[in-house]
Design an enzyme around this catalytic site. Structure first.
Site, PDB file in Angstrom:
ATOM      1  N   ASN A 164       0.831  -1.201   0.000  1.00 40.23           N
ATOM      2  CA  ASN A 164       0.000   0.000   0.000  1.00 40.23           C
ATOM      3  C   ASN A 164       0.869   1.256   0.000  1.00 40.23           C
ATOM      4  OD1 ASN A 164       0.666  -0.744   2.744  1.00 40.23           O
ATOM      5  ND2 ASN A 164      -0.901   0.658   3.506  1.00 40.23           N
TER       6      ASN A 164
ATOM      7  N   CYS B 258      -4.287   0.917  -2.359  1.00 41.70           N
ATOM      8  CA  CYS B 258      -4.135  -0.354  -1.646  1.00 41.70           C
ATOM      9  C   CYS B 258      -3.104  -1.251  -2.319  1.00 41.70           C
ATOM     10  CB  CYS B 258      -5.465  -1.096  -1.607  1.00 41.70           C
ATOM     11  SG  CYS B 258      -6.789  -0.226  -0.755  1.00 41.70           S
TER      12      CYS B 258
ATOM     13  N   CYS C 236     -10.853  -3.136  -4.071  1.00 40.26           N
ATOM     14  CA  CYS C 236      -9.893  -4.189  -4.423  1.00 40.26           C
ATOM     15  C   CYS C 236     -10.614  -5.456  -4.856  1.00 40.26           C
ATOM     16  CB  CYS C 236      -8.947  -4.474  -3.256  1.00 40.26           C
ATOM     17  SG  CYS C 236      -7.775  -3.131  -2.980  1.00 40.26           S
TER      18      CYS C 236
ATOM     19  N   CYS D 218     -10.620  -4.515   0.655  1.00 41.14           N
ATOM     20  CA  CYS D 218     -11.723  -3.553   0.600  1.00 41.14           C
ATOM     21  C   CYS D 218     -12.586  -3.816  -0.642  1.00 41.14           C
ATOM     22  CB  CYS D 218     -11.175  -2.128   0.593  1.00 41.14           C
ATOM     23  SG  CYS D 218     -10.419  -1.640  -0.977  1.00 41.14           S
TER      24      CYS D 218
ATOM     25  N   GLU E 169      -3.296  -4.428  -3.019  1.00 39.14           N
ATOM     26  CA  GLU E 169      -3.875  -5.356  -3.987  1.00 39.14           C
ATOM     27  C   GLU E 169      -4.013  -4.730  -5.370  1.00 39.14           C
ATOM     28  OE1 GLU E 169      -4.794  -4.544  -0.843  1.00 39.14           O
ATOM     29  OE2 GLU E 169      -6.467  -5.831  -0.243  1.00 39.14           O
TER      30      GLU E 169
ATOM     31  N   GLU F 112       0.322   5.191   0.916  1.00 40.31           N
ATOM     32  CA  GLU F 112      -0.540   6.247   1.448  1.00 40.31           C
ATOM     33  C   GLU F 112      -0.125   7.614   0.904  1.00 40.31           C
ATOM     34  OE1 GLU F 112      -1.718   4.203   5.723  1.00 40.31           O
ATOM     35  OE2 GLU F 112      -0.395   5.943   5.743  1.00 40.31           O
TER      36      GLU F 112
END
Length: 185
Positions: A87, A98, A140, A137, A100, A89
Site C-alpha cells: 500500500n 491499496c 480491491c 476492501c 492489492e 498512502e
C-alpha cells in the site's frame, strides 16, 4: 422493496461459510455463500508459504506513515513467476492506493496475457503481523473480480494472519452480485 441479511455460519471441520447473504427482491430470493477455509501454516504447501512470505516482506516497503498499517500483496502467475506490491498512502488520503490494486495493475500492465494462479494479502499494524487475516476492501474486490473475469479462470486468494490463513478458492465469490461488463449493456 428488498431486504438484505448477512449471517456468519459455521460448517464442519476447518471450513466455514464466511458470508451467507439472503436477498429478497419482490418475492424473489437469492442465497449467496462464500466458503472460506481456515488453515494453519502447517497445512500449506511450499508454493503458498513462499507467496505468504513474499507478501509479508512487501509490507516492509509499504509507505504508510499516517496509519502505520502496512499491507503487502503477492501473486503467482501460472508459470511460477512472482510479483509483490504494497500500500502507498498519501497525505491527501483518497490519493493513496491499496496493495492489492497496486499489485494487480502493475502485474497485468506488464504481463497482460499471463494468468494469475493465486494471490496473497498480508498486513502489519505498527510493524507486527495482524492476528487475524485482513480482508480486501470493496474496490480491491472489484479489481480482483475484473482480473479473474478478464483471464477467464479463478484466482485463489490467501489472507494471511499471524497464526492462521483464510483460503478462498475463487476471488469472484468475495463480490456477490458482481458489477461486470454485462452490467454495462
Amino acid at each position: 422493496m428488498y431486504h438484505v441479511a448477512y449471517v456468519m455460519k459455521f460448517a464442519s471441520g476447518n471450513k466455514f461459510l464466511f458470508l451467507h447473504c439472503i436477498i429478497h427482491l419482490d418475492m424473489e430470493k437469492f442465497i449467496l455463500d462464500t466458503e472460506v477455509i481456515v488453515l494453519t501454516y502447517n497445512e500449506l504447501n511450499s508454493s503458498q508459504l513462499k507467496l505468504i512470505e513474499t507478501a509479508f516482506k512487501a509490507c516492509e516497503n509499504s509507505y504508510s506513515p499516517y496509519s502505520e498499517f502496512s499491507v503487502g500483496s503477492s501473486l503467482e502467475f501460472e508459470d511460477g513467476e512472482i510479483f509483490q506490491a504494497n500500500n502507498q498512502e498519501n497525505a491527501a488520503y483518497p490519493s493513496g492506493l491499496c496493495a492489492e490494486r497496486t499489485l494487480l495493475f502493475y502485474a497485468k500492465a506488464n504481463n497482460p496475457h499471463k494468468e494469475i494462479k493465486r494471490m496473497v494479502i498480508a498486513a502489519k499494524n505498527h510493524g507486527k503481523a495482524t492476528k487475524q487475516p485482513v480482508s480486501p476492501c470493496g474496490a480491491c474486490r472489484q479489481v480482483m473480480l475484473e482480473t479473474a473475469n478478464r483471464q477467464n479462470s479463478p484466482i485463489e486468494l490467501l489472507l494471511a494472519g499471524a497464526d492462521k490463513v483464510y483460503m478462498i478458492k475463487d476471488v469472484k465469490t468475495l463480490l456477490p452480485l458482481q458489477f461486470n461488463a454485462e452490467s454495462l449493456k
